[in-house]
Design a protein around this motif. Structure first.
Motif, PDB file in Angstrom:
ATOM      1  N   SER A  26       0.851  -1.192   0.000  1.00 35.20           N
ATOM      2  CA  SER A  26       0.000   0.000   0.000  1.00 35.20           C
ATOM      3  C   SER A  26       0.883   1.237   0.000  1.00 35.20           C
ATOM      4  N   PRO A  27       0.397   2.333  -0.581  1.00 34.92           N
ATOM      5  CA  PRO A  27       1.153   3.591  -0.468  1.00 34.92           C
ATOM      6  C   PRO A  27       1.337   4.027   0.984  1.00 34.92           C
ATOM      7  N   LYS A  28       0.515   3.486   1.886  1.00 31.10           N
ATOM      8  CA  LYS A  28       0.609   3.834   3.304  1.00 31.10           C
ATOM      9  C   LYS A  28       1.517   2.877   4.079  1.00 31.10           C
ATOM     10  N   PHE A  29       2.267   2.049   3.370  1.00 28.67           N
ATOM     11  CA  PHE A  29       3.114   1.063   4.040  1.00 28.67           C
ATOM     12  C   PHE A  29       4.122   1.728   4.973  1.00 28.67           C
ATOM     13  N   ASP A  30       4.221   1.160   6.168  1.00 30.01           N
ATOM     14  CA  ASP A  30       5.195   1.625   7.155  1.00 30.01           C
ATOM     15  C   ASP A  30       5.886   0.394   7.729  1.00 30.01           C
ATOM     16  N   VAL A  31       7.201   0.317   7.635  1.00 30.76           N
ATOM     17  CA  VAL A  31       7.926  -0.890   7.996  1.00 30.76           C
ATOM     18  C   VAL A  31       7.804  -1.208   9.478  1.00 30.76           C
ATOM     19  N   ILE A  32       7.786  -0.211  10.339  1.00 28.75           N
ATOM     20  CA  ILE A  32       7.666  -0.455  11.769  1.00 28.75           C
ATOM     21  C   ILE A  32       6.296  -1.039  12.099  1.00 28.75           C
ATOM     22  N   HIS A  33       5.270  -0.475  11.491  1.00 31.03           N
ATOM     23  CA  HIS A  33       3.907  -0.968  11.690  1.00 31.03           C
ATOM     24  C   HIS A  33       3.795  -2.411  11.198  1.00 31.03           C
ATOM     25  N   PHE A  34       4.442  -2.698  10.062  1.00 27.55           N
ATOM     26  CA  PHE A  34       4.408  -4.052   9.523  1.00 27.55           C
ATOM     27  C   PHE A  34       5.090  -5.031  10.484  1.00 27.55           C
ATOM     28  N   GLN A  35       6.226  -4.663  11.024  1.00 32.04           N
ATOM     29  CA  GLN A  35       6.927  -5.515  11.972  1.00 32.04           C
ATOM     30  C   GLN A  35       6.055  -5.835  13.181  1.00 32.04           C
ATOM     31  N   GLN A  36       5.348  -4.828  13.671  1.00 30.51           N
ATOM     32  CA  GLN A  36       4.477  -5.044  14.823  1.00 30.51           C
ATOM     33  C   GLN A  36       3.354  -6.022  14.489  1.00 30.51           C
ATOM     34  N   PRO A 147      -8.128  -2.308  -5.280  1.00 29.70           N
ATOM     35  CA  PRO A 147      -7.315  -1.661  -6.314  1.00 29.70           C
ATOM     36  C   PRO A 147      -7.518  -0.153  -6.357  1.00 29.70           C
ATOM     37  N   GLU A 148      -8.696   0.317  -5.951  1.00 28.61           N
ATOM     38  CA  GLU A 148      -8.946   1.758  -5.968  1.00 28.61           C
ATOM     39  C   GLU A 148      -8.065   2.495  -4.955  1.00 28.61           C
ATOM     40  N   HIS A 149      -7.553   1.749  -3.968  1.00 31.13           N
ATOM     41  CA  HIS A 149      -6.648   2.330  -2.975  1.00 31.13           C
ATOM     42  C   HIS A 149      -5.234   1.756  -3.102  1.00 31.13           C
ATOM     43  N   SER A 150      -4.971   1.032  -4.192  1.00 31.15           N
ATOM     44  CA  SER A 150      -3.674   0.375  -4.415  1.00 31.15           C
ATOM     45  C   SER A 150      -3.286  -0.487  -3.217  1.00 31.15           C
ATOM     46  N   LEU A 151      -4.277  -1.209  -2.656  1.00 29.79           N
ATOM     47  CA  LEU A 151      -4.061  -2.002  -1.451  1.00 29.79           C
ATOM     48  C   LEU A 151      -4.216  -3.492  -1.743  1.00 29.79           C
ATOM     49  N   LEU A 152      -3.229  -4.264  -1.357  1.00 30.18           N
ATOM     50  CA  LEU A 152      -3.297  -5.722  -1.344  1.00 30.18           C
ATOM     51  C   LEU A 152      -2.643  -6.183  -0.046  1.00 30.18           C
ATOM     52  N   ALA A 153      -3.364  -6.970   0.734  1.00 30.16           N
ATOM     53  CA  ALA A 153      -2.822  -7.480   1.985  1.00 30.16           C
ATOM     54  C   ALA A 153      -3.362  -8.885   2.216  1.00 30.16           C
ATOM     55  N   PHE A 154      -2.585  -9.701   2.927  1.00 23.91           N
ATOM     56  CA  PHE A 154      -3.006 -11.082   3.199  1.00 23.91           C
ATOM     57  C   PHE A 154      -2.280 -11.579   4.435  1.00 23.91           C
ATOM     58  N   SER A 155      -2.898 -12.575   5.085  1.00 25.89           N
ATOM     59  CA  SER A 155      -2.342 -13.074   6.337  1.00 25.89           C
ATOM     60  C   SER A 155      -2.939 -14.432   6.674  1.00 25.89           C
ATOM     61  N   SER A 156      -2.209 -15.195   7.485  1.00 24.07           N
ATOM     62  CA  SER A 156      -2.716 -16.484   7.969  1.00 24.07           C
ATOM     63  C   SER A 156      -3.834 -16.319   8.983  1.00 24.07           C
ATOM     64  N   GLU A 157      -3.942 -15.130   9.565  1.00 17.36           N
ATOM     65  CA  GLU A 157      -4.991 -14.860  10.528  1.00 17.36           C
ATOM     66  C   GLU A 157      -5.544 -13.459  10.301  1.00 17.36           C
ATOM     67  N   LEU A 158      -6.689 -13.198  10.902  1.00 13.92           N
ATOM     68  CA  LEU A 158      -7.369 -11.920  10.682  1.00 13.92           C
ATOM     69  C   LEU A 158      -6.711 -10.764  11.442  1.00 13.92           C
ATOM     70  N   LYS A 159      -6.251 -11.016  12.653  1.00 12.96           N
ATOM     71  CA  LYS A 159      -5.792  -9.929  13.522  1.00 12.96           C
ATOM     72  C   LYS A 159      -4.684  -9.071  12.903  1.00 12.96           C
TER      73      LYS A 159
END
Length: 549
Positions: A26-36, A147-159
């Motif tokens: 996402s254009p809003k990607f933040d590496v620290i937030h991702f690590q958390q 796609p309208e927000h250029s967002l793709l995300a996925f995970s093994s769990e919802l949280k």
């Protein structure tokens, strides 16, 4: 284009297979937030984690070693691919990179090897990102694509996704479906826009300067039929691949046919666990060899709260309670692997609905067919708003007509896999992995699931007839018994019902806001047990996940 994909790799070297996946672009990607967010998956893989930054996002993975100890950076890089992998390809002697390569090359040829897995991999040459979930859905994968927000995300769990999303909203349509049928009907979740990747689904996204765009969706499933193999032999073969791990492994055993067949293949020194439910014991024969995990009515609300938090959804399945209790008992005993009997009832027709459908298939309409899986959804939807109730009916009618158009037996398989097996497998995964325990499912591997023609699954008025024959052969003292569902005895637990009515009453405003407009404080006292349980799980879900909304 390729210059956009400048890689930055963060890793801890540790061998692993059973893991957790997280990807966020996402254009809003933040590496620290991702690590958390990645850390919130540590219970799935506490023995190491790593992630690779790719353009405006990252692909991450946590790791639990199960079948091999060779050190490998995560997410692994093989050939021209970087992959986050959860699961195992059942190829003897292979290590993580071998398994990932085997799976990716098979998917490129529209086939899949035997195993249980979810995978997300970046194809450097073709500038594509691919998601895939195994054909039974043993390993879960959630995703959100905007796609309208250029967002793709996925995970093994919802949280982890909730921790990365901005102001997610509750999905009232899914609320209505779970209240009416016990499940989500179209692989959606209680959060708008967050979906569950359907079993056997491959999604391919192409990368451009504007982000990822869905290029194609395919269904890739193999029946893994092995000619001239006896079912008894296939059970042994599948059990061997499932217990091939250096981790302490146990068998979950009840009084039913499925786990007791598996029991006959294991030596006396193999650990066995049974859940002893107050007022509803389901003990196996020779139970002196089995370790007991006790579950009483006193534990009800605390266990349910923990189960809903780990399952991350409302549900009609009271087996959430039992699996949470089993998970805690096995975790306290130091296990990271357990063998379960999931899949036998669906693939060999062991539920009462299969016999009733078989006997009445000439007198079925869409409503009656759907009722065998969803119960009395007309009655269950009574408290919903008129629009939500009508929308749910229309969805059920369309799904049922589409399934029946493929033939009676195929329709049973579609509904069994989507509305019985998939939720059960996701339940097993989430609740066991909350204590870092991998579920192994022998009835779904080595061609066993498709080894028996449908027309002989029921014989002389008995479902799972071939499995009963095998058990009687291997254990002559075995006595057949009526099918006992793995459910909590709510009808006998008055204190539990009182606690549930209190939870629902305290959440009445929320329940009315999300579509149960006709629910009142007076009607809560007369809601049937099954529906009361569903509304209680929805109330607890709001308490656990409401902070994200």
């Amino acid at each position: 284009m390729k210059n956009l994909f400048k890689k930055i790799i963060y890793l801890i070297e540790e061998a692993s297979y059973m893991c957790g996946i997280l990807g966020y672009f996402s254009p809003k990607f933040d590496v620290i937030h991702f690590q958390q967010a990645l850390k919130s998956l540590n219970h799935r893989g506490p023995y190491g984690q790593g992630f690779t930054c790719l353009a405006n996002g990252a692909l991450g993975m946590v790791r639990l070693p199960m079948s091999g100890n060779s050190p490998t950076a995560v997410p692994p890089q093989v050939l021209n691919y970087t992959a986050a992998f959860n699961g195992e390809v059942y190829t003897p002697g292979h290590q993580l990179k071998d398994e990932v390569e085997t799976l990716i090359l098979a998917l490129r040829k529209s086939s899949v090897p035997d195993g249980m897995f979810a995978i997300a991999y970046w194809d450097e040459v073709n500038q594509e990102l691919v998601l895939y979930r195994d054909q039974f859905g043993i390993k879960p994968l959630y995703y959100i694509y905007q796609p309208e927000h250029s967002l793709l995300a996925f995970s093994s769990e919802l949280k982890p996704l909730l921790e990365l999303l901005d102001k997610p909203r509750i999905n009232k349509k899914v609320v209505a479906e779970i209240v009416s049928t016990g499940v989500s009907l179209e692989f959606s979740t209680l959060i708008e826009g967050v979906n569950i990747l359907a079993p056997g689904t491959k999604m391919t996204f192409s990368f451009t300067e504007q982000g990822f765009h869905l290029r194609r969706t395919e269904i890739i499933k193999n029946e893994f039929k092995e000619e001239f193999k006896e079912i008894e032999e296939l059970i042994g073969k599948s059990l061997n691949v499932c217990k091939d791990t250096f981790r302490k492994t146990a068998l979950l055993i009840s009084g039913g046919v499925d786990s007791n067949i598996l029991n006959t293949y294991l030596d006396l020194g193999y650990e066995r666990f049974n859940l002893q439910i107050e007022g509803h014991n389901d003990s196996p024969p020779n139970s002196t060899l089995v370790k007991k995990i006790n579950f009483s009515e006193h534990d009800f609300l605390e266990t349910l709260r923990k189960a809903v938090k780990n399952y991350a959804s409302a549900s009609r399945m009271t087996s959430l309670l039992m699996y949470q209790k089993l998970s805690d008992g096995l975790g306290d005993a130091g296990y990271h692997s357990v063998i379960v009997g999931e899949g036998a009832d669906e693939m060999f027709w062991g539920y009462s609905r299969h016999l009733e459908l078989w006997e009445n298939h000439n007198n079925l309409n869409t409503n009656k067919f759907a009722t065998y899986w969803f119960g009395n959804y007309f009655s269950n939807s009574h408290y919903l708003s008129d629009s939500l109730r009508q929308s749910t009916y229309e969805t059920i009618d369309k799904l049922t007509r589409d399934a029946l158009s493929k033939g009676f037996e195929s329709a049973i398989e579609i509904f069994d896999l989507n509305y019985s097996l998939e939720p059960l497998l996701r339940r097993s995964d989430h609740l066991l992995m909350s204590r870092t325990i991998e579920a192994r499912t022998p009835f779904l591997h080595c061609g066993l699931a498709y080894s028996l023609p449908r027309d002989i699954r029921i014989q002389n008025g008995l479902g799972k007839a071939e499995l009963y024959k095998i058990l009687r052969k291997r254990s002559p003292t075995w006595m057949p018994r009526a099918k006992k569902h793995f459910r909590a005895p709510l009808s006998d637990w008055n204190n539990a019902k009182t606690a549930m009515r209190k939870e629902v009453s305290n959440s009445l405003d929320f329940l009315q806001q999300v579509g149960l407009e006709k629910l009142t404080s007076n009607t809560i006292s007369v809601i049937p047990d099954e529906q009361l349980f569903t509304l209680t799980t929805l109330s607890i879900w709001k308490q656990e996940f409401g902070k994200y909304l």
